[in-house]
Scaffold this motif. Structure first.
Motif, mmCIF file in Angstrom:
data_model
loop_
_atom_site.group_PDB
_atom_site.id
_atom_site.type_symbol
_atom_site.label_atom_id
_atom_site.label_comp_id
_atom_site.label_asym_id
_atom_site.label_seq_id
_atom_site.Cartn_x
_atom_site.Cartn_y
_atom_site.Cartn_z
ATOM 1 N N LEU A 68 0.834 -1.208 0.000
ATOM 2 C CA LEU A 68 0.000 0.000 0.000
ATOM 3 C C LEU A 68 0.862 1.248 0.000
ATOM 4 N N PHE A 71 2.972 1.541 -3.347
ATOM 5 C CA PHE A 71 2.080 1.914 -4.455
ATOM 6 C C PHE A 71 1.643 3.371 -4.326
ATOM 7 N N SER A 72 1.178 3.747 -3.142
ATOM 8 C CA SER A 72 0.638 5.091 -2.935
ATOM 9 C C SER A 72 1.695 6.174 -3.105
ATOM 10 N N GLY A 80 -4.107 4.369 -4.565
ATOM 11 C CA GLY A 80 -3.605 3.552 -3.453
ATOM 12 C C GLY A 80 -4.492 3.659 -2.227
ATOM 13 N N LEU A 119 -1.684 -3.917 -5.886
ATOM 14 C CA LEU A 119 -0.692 -3.107 -5.181
ATOM 15 C C LEU A 119 0.727 -3.597 -5.446
ATOM 16 N N SER A 123 3.075 -1.815 -8.350
ATOM 17 C CA SER A 123 4.311 -1.189 -7.881
ATOM 18 C C SER A 123 5.527 -1.731 -8.609
#
Length: 132
Positions: A68, A71-72, A80, A119, A123
């Motif tokens: 998370l 990715f975010s 995300g 995720l 990524s």
């Protein structure tokens, strides 16, 4: 400003951890209700479902939390955070289904797997594209 203010990622992470803690408390209550004394993790099938929901959530969290954040912070913050909220909801669906009947856990399990896959793979692909 990011979705949910500047702390959406932190809030989603904390919600997932709060959810996990609540599931742990539910295991404690189930121990009392079904007479399964620690350190036993088997006995009454109803207790075992509570226990498995908690452990399976931990197994998902170990992938979810770092994925998370990666990715975010690298791919897309808003997406995300949205996936993070969906993860928390998917775990509620999973727990509700599993606690009512083991066969009903599939929708939540599939959603959890799909979110974690997006995720992690998202990524990896994003970083690979940036590096290459």
């Amino acid at each position: 400003m990011h979705m949910y203010g500047t702390h959406g990622l932190e809030i989603v992470t904390l919600l997932a951890l709060l959810e996990y803690s609540i599931l742990g408390a539910m295991v404690g209550r189930a121990r009392q209700k079904y007479g399964v004394e620690a350190p036993a993790t088997t006995g009454d099938p109803d207790f075992e479902r509570y226990f498995r929901v908690h452990v399976n959530t931990l197994e998902s969290l170990i992938v979810f939390i770092p994925a998370l954040w990666i990715f975010s912070l690298t791919v897309n913050y808003h997406f995300g955070v949205a996936l993070g909220l969906l993860f928390v909801i998917a775990r509620i669906i999973y727990a509700s289904g599993y606690l009512s009947a083991p066969a009903k856990r599939a929708p939540g399990a599939i959603a959890t797997f799909a979110i974690n896959a997006i995720l992690v793979l998202g990524s990896l692909i994003w970083i690979a594209i940036k590096v290459l």
